[in-house]
Design an enzyme around this catalytic site. Structure first.
Site, PDB file in Angstrom:
ATOM      1  CE  LYS A  75      -3.949   1.916   2.654  1.00 40.89           C
ATOM      2  NZ  LYS A  75      -4.831   1.685   3.830  1.00 40.89           N
ATOM      3  CB  SER A 150      -8.212   3.625   3.040  1.00 43.35           C
ATOM      4  OG  SER A 150      -7.339   2.979   3.942  1.00 43.35           O
ATOM      5  CB  SER A 174      -8.316   0.593   5.780  1.00 41.85           C
ATOM      6  OG  SER A 174      -8.988   1.808   5.736  1.00 41.85           O
TER       7      SER A 174
HETATM    8  N1  GLN Z   1     -13.020   3.685   6.675  1.00 44.18           N
HETATM    9  C1  GLN Z   1     -12.385   4.093   7.895  1.00 44.18           C
HETATM   10  C2  GLN Z   1     -12.031   5.548   7.818  1.00 44.18           C
HETATM   11  O1  GLN Z   1     -12.373   6.155   6.885  1.00 44.18           O
HETATM   12  C3  GLN Z   1     -11.196   3.253   8.163  1.00 44.18           C
HETATM   13  C4  GLN Z   1      -9.967   3.727   7.523  1.00 44.18           C
HETATM   14  C5  GLN Z   1      -8.794   2.863   7.813  1.00 44.18           C
HETATM   15  O2  GLN Z   1      -8.911   1.796   8.423  1.00 44.18           O
HETATM   16  N2  GLN Z   1      -7.640   3.371   7.458  1.00 44.18           N
HETATM   17  O3  GLN Z   1     -11.428   6.089   8.694  1.00 44.18           O
END
Ligand code: GLN
Length: 473
Positions: A75, A150, A174
């Site tokens: 990532k 994400s 994410s």
């Molecule tokens: N969807 C969650 C957020 O927007 C989780 C993001 C993540 O785990 N980096 O914060």
């Protein structure tokens, strides 16, 4: 699906398979699937050089690493020496990292080939990959739909078979939510299992690096390689390694089923799929225990207070001085800071910085941040109580399957509700995995989530292996 199986590692080690040939085939597949937009940077030459070096090592009769022949993606919020790290943001400009993240060092030490850096929501904030400055990532199961976020690029790279495995980061879901949306295995280990050194921080008390794969055994092996205490991350835990081998035997396993995870808003197809799998496990000798996690109702609220508070502090370093991009011809220093940040950050990142600054401000600290931290403790205690009665907690990973582009992007609250089943694991520091559980009538995948105490990842892999065996009959 990836054509990877662990037997491939033996083929490479014994010289029946050239790593270079394998990498060439993967690079071609990446080019053929360019429209998925899974990668921000593809390491064509670098990956081939690495592959040739591994082939030479083997030909010279030297011992190759445990991942020799495995092709992975990382990532783009995890740094690799001499390569750009963008966090899918404009603010980092052409920033090249001068060092490797610990997880990257560990992958390279075991001869994994790194194929590229994957697309994501900017600074890992989002649940759809629509918050990337490098364009959306498409879900291979339906290109009109989001892959989740994400870590959408990592999930899609694995789901489309562009790599064998990929690293993601999980602050509130994410890894697990995109794994659910793409039909892949996505594990977020217990907090401290994996070093965060070289991971660009979002919410430091919540962030963990984890793995996507199409097979639980591959996922377990990669996690084993990247795990372990690291002097460069004082929050990494000195806990014994876990065994990557699981046979999928769930007899005697105590499975907790939390009432709070099967409430309004859950797609009935997902509910049925998850409950059927729980029944299958009971049929194989697992014991089902009803449990309650009453603080679940507050999990999303406290997550969005704590995560934004930590983000507002962590992102203050992107000021035009230290990294990447700087606004041109500023009137003075304040103007330089303001314009750099205003031009460099996207809307969601700005929204979170403002929210986080607000909940930490003198007048509101007690009402929001302090209160959220107390409820976080109560939530953790809910899990401690539950794990006295069961070894693992099973639930859906997400309330729905993949949604369409544009469906939620203008409604942050409905986007934040995507995280309803996943944020608790980060708040409590426990380990959690999303396991492919089935597909809905449109052929869209969904996952079942297993949560276990902090360093009991082996229990998660065992459940994953059971379900994997069941599906491959
Ligand atoms: N969807 C969650 C957020 O927007 C989780 C993001 C993540 O785990 N980096 O914060």
């Amino acid at each position: 699906m990836s054509d990877f199986s662990l037997s491939m590692l033996a083929d490479v080690a014994e010289g029946r398979l050239s790593v270079e040939k394998r990498v060439r085939a993967f690079l071609q597949k990446c080019r053929d699937n360019k429209e998925l937009n899974a990668f921000i940077t593809l390491f064509e030459e670098r990956a081939l050089e690495q592959a040739r070096a591994i082939d030479r090592k083997r030909q010279a009769g030297q011992q190759t690493g445990r991942l020799a022949g495995m092709v992975v993606a990382v990532k783009d919020n995890i740094v690799i020496k001499g390569a750009p790290t963008t966090c899918a943001s404009k603010i980092l400009g052409r920033y090249d990292s001068p060092y490797n993240a610990t997880v990257v060092e560990r992958l390279l030490a075991e001869d994994a080939v790194i194929l590229g850096k994957t697309n994501m929501d900017e600074f890992a904030m989002g649940s759809s990959n629509e918050n990337s400055a490098f364009g959306v990532v498409k879900n291979p199961h339906d290109p009109e739909r989001v892959p989740g976020g994400s870590s959408g690029g990592s999930a899609v790279a694995v789901a489309a078979g562009l790599v064998d495995a990929a690293l993601g980061s999980d602050t509130g879901g994410s890894i697990r939510q995109p794994a659910s949306f793409t039909g892949t295995y996505g594990i977020k280990p217990g907090y401290g299992r994996v070093s965060r050194y070289g991971l660009v921080a979002f919410g430091s008390s919540l962030d963990q690096i984890g793995v996507f794969a199409n097979d639980p055994a591959v996922s377990a092996l990669v996690l084993e390689v990247i795990s372990g205490h690291d002097n460069k991350d004082s929050t990494s835990a000195a806990v014994p390694s876990f065994s990557a081998k699981s046979n999928g035997d769930v007899s005697g396993l105590k499975i907790g089923v939390p009432a709070e995870y099967f409430q309004e808003g859950l797609d009935p197809v997902i509910e049925k799929g998850v409950r059927d799998l729980i029944d299958d496990m009971a049929g194989a000798g697992a014991e089902i225990v009803d449990i309650s996690l009453p603080m679940t109702d507050y999990a999303v609220s406290i997550y969005y207070i704590i995560a934004t508070a930590e983000a507002s502090s962590n992102l203050s370093r992107f000021d035009g001085v230290r990294y990447g991009r700087r606004a041109e011809e500023p009137a003075d220093l304040t103007d330089m800071y303001a314009r750099t940040r205003n031009e460099g950050f996207g809307d969601e990142v700005k929204r979170r910085i403002m929210l986080g600054t607000y909940v930490l401000s003198a007048g509101y600290y007690d009402a929001y941040y302090n209160k959220a931290m107390r409820v976080r403790r109560l939530l953790k205690e809910n899990f401690d109580e539950a794990f006295k009665k069961c070894d693992v907690i099973l639930s859906p990973t997400t309330p729905s399957t993949a949604f369409r582009f544009g469906e939620k992007i203008d409604d942050p609250l409905s986007m934040y509700l995507q995280d309803i089943y996943t944020v608790s694991a980060n708040l409590a520091g426990i380990s959690a995995i999303s396991i492919p559980a089935g597909k809905d009538a449109d052929g869209l995948p969904f996952g079942i989530q297993a949560q276990a105490p902090p360093f009991n990842e082996h229990v998660l892999f065992n459940c994953a292996q059971f379900i994997h065996n069941l599906k491959s009959i």
